[in-house]
Scaffold this motif. Structure first.
Motif, PDB file in Angstrom:
ATOM      1  N   ARG A 192       0.834  -1.208   0.000  1.00  0.00           N
ATOM      2  CA  ARG A 192       0.000   0.000   0.000  1.00  0.00           C
ATOM      3  C   ARG A 192       0.862   1.250   0.000  1.00  0.00           C
ATOM      4  O   ARG A 192       0.598   2.216  -0.704  1.00  0.00           O
TER       5      ARG A 192
ATOM      6  N   LEU B 196      -5.854   2.388  -6.237  1.00  0.00           N
ATOM      7  CA  LEU B 196      -5.577   1.966  -4.864  1.00  0.00           C
ATOM      8  C   LEU B 196      -6.871   1.866  -4.067  1.00  0.00           C
ATOM      9  O   LEU B 196      -7.127   0.875  -3.386  1.00  0.00           O
TER      10      LEU B 196
ATOM     11  N   LEU C  98      -8.746  -1.603  -2.263  1.00  0.00           N
ATOM     12  CA  LEU C  98      -8.811  -1.776  -0.799  1.00  0.00           C
ATOM     13  C   LEU C  98      -9.906  -2.766  -0.453  1.00  0.00           C
ATOM     14  O   LEU C  98     -11.004  -2.700  -0.993  1.00  0.00           O
TER      15      LEU C  98
ATOM     16  N   GLN D 221      -4.965   3.933   4.974  1.00  0.00           N
ATOM     17  CA  GLN D 221      -4.888   4.114   3.515  1.00  0.00           C
ATOM     18  C   GLN D 221      -5.904   5.156   3.057  1.00  0.00           C
ATOM     19  O   GLN D 221      -5.595   6.032   2.258  1.00  0.00           O
TER      20      GLN D 221
END
Lengths: 733, 188
Positions: free
Chosen positions: A509, A535, A539, A549
């Motif tokens: 990450r 991204l 998740l 994150q």
């Protein structure tokens, strides 16, 4: 009889007292004048005076006598559960006995090493025992195991090791007339064992043929792994003096008392390899300018060829070229130019055995590194370490290894190695920013670029380590100002994480976030947006640290929106980020602080000076309260922060800090950098007098005080002594 | 219960009260402890860092407690130096016996760099011990000075203070003893 009786001795003593204080000629005259005494007494006096001048044993320290008498034999004694048999070896540190378990628990034989070194205190003793346990965990088919160890009633440490029935590796090879290829294959066993230990942060430090035995089935076994380090760790101060360092096999840095690293073992392995390939004489005759195949010509090449089952010309042909290069690389005097790990050396041997070209090139990057070193003396010490950490995942100084080991011994052994490497590298990267040289970061960037390609060679079999190091490398590039280079490396890092199935790990990450940051720095907002979208999509709802994150994504999006002037979008994103940031208390202050800083900058952009000031105060206070914030200068937001201070009315303080900020950036990034241009632009704006003054004295004082406290805590060391505190540029999103 | 033997402190106290047997018992105990310590010391070759004085001090503190008198201290120093000598000789005898048995092929003694005087050997230690015995027959005080200075690591002023002599006397004693012993040790 030349021993006088007591009365004669009294007289003799008196004469001696007189004569001994006289100088040479007077002394002779004094003795000559003793005509009244009998001749025998005169002779005795002369003998005493001669002995007085000559000196002897009593002029030495009593401990030199101790050295003469302590090579005792403890055969037959019982130590712990072991009964000692015959002495099977002796060294500077002590004697090795063949031992049998005497407690009748079960039959087991061992080689017991009894060490003539003190374990001075309870603490060092405890450390010795802890270290012993750590070594006992070292299990590899080609490493003789440590079975037991402890301290005798006399306080002497002992170690019981697996008893190996075998021959020294060089004698074994010669006796069986093993070919070069067979010798290399045997060497691969050794290299595998060494690599195994290095990955556990255990360095041998005393590798030599007599420490490598080969049994009848052709299995190599390494003896004494980690023992040298362990004894050193146990705090025996006399060790370095008393331990014969086997100078024949010591690496240059060892002889110079430099830090010992895994590269030190690689050097010893290179020497062992050279001996196996070309014989001891050629090994000793090898120099950097005289390759092995030339050195062998200066020894009895016919005899050497015979025990390798070949003839001289064929032997020379075999050695010339790649094997010469390979040995040259392993024996490079500069550790940074050596094969970075036992694994790297093994890889090249495998390449050679399978007929493929070896990866080491005689000069190319070696040469360039040398040139680089010559050009950049200042940065080299640190850069070399950075390179080592990058290339090998294991090569760093013993001291660090030891500290890492002590810190992490209780943690899971598996995570240890990688984490230590990452931490080391982190430290290095931060330290790079503190190079006195104004080109520090630039030098770091160059080193990182030049050696990134090496990652492709050396860690192919360790995809996760490689991915992590690529990520670190990329981050290093970004921090040192090379955004474009960072983007390229970080893309590879992300691919590597994906290929290893490790995208969803914390490191994976971080690599994605780092890529987005690099893309933002590189001015490629659309690419950064895509990276962040990808991204976010990937998740998983149950992912550990998912808020971490999400927070980072929102923060980066807010920053991009602010830069693009989309203030509403920025406001929405920062609200998300603030909701995900933990309360601004204690140790988690840095995360809240960076968020609040950006929130303040957005308020500032919207023209809301009072709200901005309040946010900035909150941010500075949170970061000051966080002991881990370290040097986290609010670089990106310092311009709006100082402008806010000016708007509130304290234009003097704003100017003062702007000037300091400019200085700092100039030192870190160089006069030509974009960072310095930004700081210069701020100074101009403030001095240009186009700042609209709102005049809010109470807020101005609060902001100035918070800034002063933060600045002092953060930069005092740097301002005063340029101390090497790590700089957490990273935290500044 | 009498099972527990009296401590050194207790013995020393009794000795001060005039009990000679207690004094002997105390020193017996101290001496064996010192020998044990000296053995450790030797086995580790700790070099000059922990000299015999420190060793004696350690035993002194451990065995007698803080209430020992200066006389006790002097005896302890003497015992410490004696213990060091004894242990060295003991080690040397055993090493020599071993060498005769041929049990050990290579008695590599590290240190003693080439070019230096040859490192002292096991026989040197034994010869020194015998020479000290001969000196004792002539002048016991010189042996004491040698033991304290060489084996015990005491300085000349310390020896002078402990023995109630002038420093000059101690220096002269040392020089005489040193010459005598070196003469005895010199190859014929």
């Amino acid at each position: 009889m030349n021993v006088p009786d007591a009365t004669r001795w009294q007289r003799l003593g008196e004469l001696f007292d007189h004569a001994s204080v006289l100088a040479g000629a007077q002394r002779v005259a004094f003795v000559d004048a003793l005509q009244g005494e009998d001749a025998e007494l005169r002779d005795e006096l002369e003998a005493l005076l001669a002995a007085d001048v000559a000196g002897g044993l009593l002029d030495r320290d009593v401990h030199t006598l101790a050295g003469a008498v302590t090579q005792a034999d403890a055969s037959g004694a019982t130590i712990g559960p072991w009964r000692l048999g015959k002495v099977i070896g002796r060294g500077g540190m002590g004697a090795v006995y063949r031992a049998k378990r005497a407690d009748g628990a079960y039959t087991q034989e061992a080689a017991l090493k009894l060490i003539h070194l003190g374990v001075d205190s309870l603490a060092t003793r405890a450390r010795f025992l802890r270290e012993r346990q750590f070594l006992a965990s070292l299990q590899h088919p080609h490493i003789a195991r440590l079975l037991d160890g402890g301290v005798t009633a006399d306080g002497a440490p002992y170690l019981a090791m697996e008893l190996v029935d075998g021959e020294r590796i060089d004698a074994y090879c010669d006796a069986r007339r093993l070919s070069i290829a067979a010798r290399l294959r045997l060497m691969l066993q050794v290299l595998g064992a060494v690599q195994h230990a290095h990955q556990r942060l255990i360095v041998h430090r005393d590798l030599k043929p007599s420490n490598i035995l080969v049994d009848a089935d052709g299995n190599a076994k390494l003896l004494d792994f980690g023992i040298a380090t362990m004894l050193d760790t146990s705090g025996a101060a006399t060790l370095t003096r008393e331990r014969p360092l086997t100078p024949d096999y010591a690496a240059p840095e060892q002889l110079q008392g430099q830090p010992v690293t895994t590269a030190t073992d690689v050097y010893a392995l290179g020497l062992i390899l050279a001996g196996l390939l070309a014989g001891q004489q050629a090994r000793a005759g090898y120099t950097t300018s005289k390759p092995l195949s030339t050195a062998v010509l200066h020894s009895d090449v016919a005899a050497i060829a015979v025990v390798r089952g070949t003839h001289p010309r064929a032997l020379l042909r075999t050695l010339r070229g790649d094997l010469d290069t390979l040995v040259q690389r392993a024996l490079a005097p500069d550790p940074a130019r050596r094969y970075p790990s036992a694994q790297a050396l093994a890889t090249d041997i495998e390449q050679w055995l399978s007929g493929r070209p070896i990866l080491a090139r005689p000069d190319s990057w070696l040469y360039r590194t040398r040139m680089f070193v010559r050009r950049h003396r200042v940065g080299v010490a640190l850069s070399v370490l950075a390179v080592l950490a990058l290339l090998t995942a294991t090569a760093f100084s013993l001291q660090q290894a030891r500290l890492a080991r002590e810190a992490a011994r209780d943690a899971e052994a598996r995570a240890l190695s990688l984490r230590a490497v990452n931490d080391t590298f982190d430290q290095l990267m931060h330290a790079e920013h503190f190079l006195a040289d104004a080109n520090g970061p630039a030098s770091a960037a160059r080193v990182l670029r030049e050696n990134r390609s090496a990652l492709d060679y050396f860690l192919v079999d360790q995809p996760l380590t490689r991915a992590s190091l690529l990520w670190r490398n990329g981050r290093g590039l970004r921090l040192s100002g090379d955004a474009a280079g960072a983007v390229a490396v970080l893309r590879t890092a992300n691919e590597a994480f994906a290929k290893a199935g490790a995208r969803a790990t914390l490191n994976g990450r971080d690599a994605a976030l780092e890529l987005a940051r690099a893309q933002i720095d590189d001015g490629d907002a659309p690419a950064a947006a895509t990276t962040l979208d990808d991204l976010e999509e990937s998740l998983k709802p149950d992912e550990v640290n998912i808020e971490l994150q999400q927070h980072a994504i929102a923060l980066l999006r807010a920053r991009m929106a602010l830069t693009a002037g989309q203030l509403d979008s920025a406001g929405a994103q920062i609200a998300t980020a603030l909701a995900l940031a933990p309360a601004p208390s204690g140790e988690r202050g840095a995360r809240y602080g960076t968020t609040a800083l950006l929130a303040g900058a957005i308020d500032f952009a919207r023209g809301n000076t009072a709200a901005a000031a309040d946010r900035f105060v909150e941010a500075l206070q949170a970061m000051s309260a966080d002991p881990h914030a370290g040097l986290a200068p609010p670089h990106q937001q310092l311009a709006p922060l100082l402008e806010t201070l000016a708007r509130l009315g304290d234009i003097v303080a704003a100017n003062e800090y702007a000037a300091r900020w400019f200085d700092l950036r100039k030192r870190f990034f160089g006069a030509e950098s974009a960072q310095v241009r930004a700081a210069a632009a701020l100074q101009q704006r403030l001095l240009g007098g186009d700042v609209p003054i709102a005049g809010d004295a109470a807020r101005a004082v609060r902001l100035r005080d918070a800034l002063a406290i933060y600045w002092r805590a953060t930069f005092v060391d740097y301002d005063v002594t340029r101390d090497q505190k790590p700089l957490n540029l990273d935290r500044d999103l | 219960m009498d099972a527990q033997p009296p401590s050194v402190t207790e013995l020393l106290n009794r000795a001060r009260a005039g009990d000679a047997a207690s004094r002997d018992a105390a020193y017996e105990l101290v001496y064996s402890e010192l020998k044990r310590l000296a053995h450790c010391e030797l086995a580790h070759q700790r070099g000059a860092t922990l000299c015999t004085t420190a060793l004696v001090h350690e035993a002194y503190v451990r065995l007698s407690g803080a209430d020992a008198t200066p006389t006790d201290r002097r005896h302890l120093i003497a015992l410490g130096a004696r213990a060091m000598r004894f242990v060295l000789v003991d080690h040397a005898r055993r090493a020599l016996a071993q060498k005769r048995d041929g049990a050990v092929q290579s008695l590599t003694i590290t240190g003693g760099a080439a070019g230096d005087d040859a490192a002292p050997s096991v026989t040197d230690v034994l010869a020194l011990d015998q020479a000290l015995e001969r000196l004792a027959a002539l002048d016991p005080r010189l042996v004491q000075v040698v033991e304290w200075r060489f084996f015990g690591g005491l300085s000349e002023p310390e020896i002078a203070a402990e023995l109630g002599l002038t420093e000059r006397t101690v220096q002269r004693d040392w020089r005489r003893a040193r010459a005598f012993l070196h003469k005895e040790l010199a190859p014929a």
